[in-house]
Structure formats: C-alpha cells, structure tokens
Motif scaffolding. Sequence first.
Motif, short mmCIF file in Angstrom:
data_model
loop_
_atom_site.label_atom_id
_atom_site.label_comp_id
_atom_site.label_asym_id
_atom_site.label_seq_id
_atom_site.Cartn_x
_atom_site.Cartn_y
_atom_site.Cartn_z
N LYS A 39 0.83 -1.21 0.00
CA LYS A 39 0.00 0.00 0.00
C LYS A 39 0.86 1.25 0.00
N ASP A 40 2.11 1.11 0.43
CA ASP A 40 3.02 2.25 0.51
C ASP A 40 3.78 2.39 -0.81
N VAL A 41 3.51 3.44 -1.55
CA VAL A 41 4.11 3.64 -2.87
C VAL A 41 5.63 3.76 -2.76
N LYS A 42 6.12 4.39 -1.72
CA LYS A 42 7.57 4.57 -1.55
C LYS A 42 8.25 3.20 -1.39
N VAL A 43 7.64 2.31 -0.66
CA VAL A 43 8.20 0.96 -0.49
C VAL A 43 8.20 0.23 -1.83
N GLU A 44 7.09 0.35 -2.58
CA GLU A 44 7.03 -0.28 -3.91
C GLU A 44 8.12 0.26 -4.81
N GLU A 45 8.28 1.58 -4.81
CA GLU A 45 9.30 2.20 -5.66
C GLU A 45 10.69 1.67 -5.32
N ASP A 46 11.01 1.62 -4.06
CA ASP A 46 12.33 1.12 -3.64
C ASP A 46 12.54 -0.32 -4.09
N GLU A 47 11.51 -1.14 -3.96
CA GLU A 47 11.63 -2.55 -4.37
C GLU A 47 11.73 -2.70 -5.88
N LEU A 48 11.04 -1.84 -6.62
CA LEU A 48 11.14 -1.90 -8.08
C LEU A 48 12.55 -1.63 -8.56
N TRP A 49 13.23 -0.68 -7.93
CA TRP A 49 14.60 -0.36 -8.34
C TRP A 49 15.58 -1.47 -7.98
N LYS A 50 15.19 -2.36 -7.09
CA LYS A 50 16.05 -3.48 -6.72
C LYS A 50 15.98 -4.63 -7.73
N LEU A 51 14.95 -4.62 -8.60
CA LEU A 51 14.83 -5.66 -9.62
C LEU A 51 15.95 -5.52 -10.64
N SER A 52 16.29 -6.62 -11.28
CA SER A 52 17.30 -6.55 -12.35
C SER A 52 16.75 -5.72 -13.50
N ARG A 53 17.65 -5.19 -14.30
CA ARG A 53 17.26 -4.36 -15.44
C ARG A 53 16.34 -5.13 -16.40
N ASP A 54 16.66 -6.40 -16.64
CA ASP A 54 15.84 -7.22 -17.53
C ASP A 54 14.41 -7.36 -16.99
N LYS A 55 14.27 -7.62 -15.71
CA LYS A 55 12.94 -7.77 -15.12
C LYS A 55 12.18 -6.44 -15.14
N GLN A 56 12.88 -5.34 -14.94
CA GLN A 56 12.23 -4.03 -15.02
C GLN A 56 11.69 -3.80 -16.43
N GLU A 57 12.47 -4.14 -17.43
CA GLU A 57 12.05 -3.93 -18.82
C GLU A 57 10.86 -4.80 -19.19
N VAL A 58 10.86 -6.05 -18.74
CA VAL A 58 9.73 -6.94 -19.02
C VAL A 58 8.47 -6.41 -18.32
N ALA A 59 8.60 -6.03 -17.06
CA ALA A 59 7.45 -5.50 -16.32
C ALA A 59 6.90 -4.25 -16.99
N LEU A 60 7.79 -3.39 -17.45
CA LEU A 60 7.36 -2.17 -18.13
C LEU A 60 6.64 -2.49 -19.44
N ALA A 61 7.15 -3.44 -20.18
CA ALA A 61 6.52 -3.83 -21.44
C ALA A 61 5.11 -4.38 -21.20
N VAL A 62 4.96 -5.20 -20.18
CA VAL A 62 3.64 -5.76 -19.85
C VAL A 62 2.71 -4.65 -19.38
N LEU A 63 3.21 -3.73 -18.56
CA LEU A 63 2.40 -2.62 -18.08
C LEU A 63 1.94 -1.73 -19.24
N ILE A 64 2.82 -1.46 -20.17
CA ILE A 64 2.46 -0.64 -21.33
C ILE A 64 1.35 -1.32 -22.13
N GLN A 65 1.51 -2.60 -22.38
CA GLN A 65 0.47 -3.33 -23.14
C GLN A 65 -0.85 -3.35 -22.39
N LEU A 66 -0.79 -3.57 -21.09
CA LEU A 66 -2.00 -3.59 -20.26
C LEU A 66 -2.70 -2.23 -20.32
N CYS A 67 -1.95 -1.15 -20.18
CA CYS A 67 -2.53 0.19 -20.24
C CYS A 67 -3.09 0.51 -21.62
N ASP A 68 -2.40 0.08 -22.67
CA ASP A 68 -2.92 0.27 -24.02
C ASP A 68 -4.28 -0.42 -24.18
#
Length: 78
Positions: A39-68
């Motif tokens: 529920k805490d956006v700051k905690v989510e943000e910190d954890e997102l930056w801890k993901l590997s670059r590849d996982k961040q890119e995949v998550a972003l691609a899925v999020l973009i498609q979902l939003c589209d």
Amino acid sequence: MDRKQDKANIEKVKADYWEDVWNVLVDLTKEDIDLPLHKDVKVEEDELWKLSRDKQEVALAVLIQLCDCLVWWTQRYK
C-alpha cells in the motif's frame, strides 16, 4: 452530497481503479517477476529499483500493453 464529496468519491474510484491495474500486473507477472504489492508507494518504488534491469524492462513492457488495452476498451465504451 455536495460537490466536494462528489469529487472526493470520483478520486477514490480512480485510485481504486489504478490500484486494481497494478494488482493485475503483479498477478500477470508473478511467475517470472516478483513485483512488490504494498500500500506504501515509496516501499514499492524502492523494491522496483532493486529488480534486475531485464525484469524491469519486461514488467514495463507488460504494463504498457496492459494500459494500451485499458485505453482501447475505455474508448470503446464511451
């Protein structure tokens, strides 16, 4: 209800909608990417930056498609 309450209710509905979108993204990617679900956006943000670059890119691609898709369906219902 007065206008102030109406506006607050509309903002609550919008916030709940985007929280649901995030929850769907977490569910869609749970097999490959362990996205944070807090529920805490700051905690989510910190954890997102801890993901590997590849996982961040995949998550972003899925999020973009979902939003589209959400935008596409929203436009069809209007």
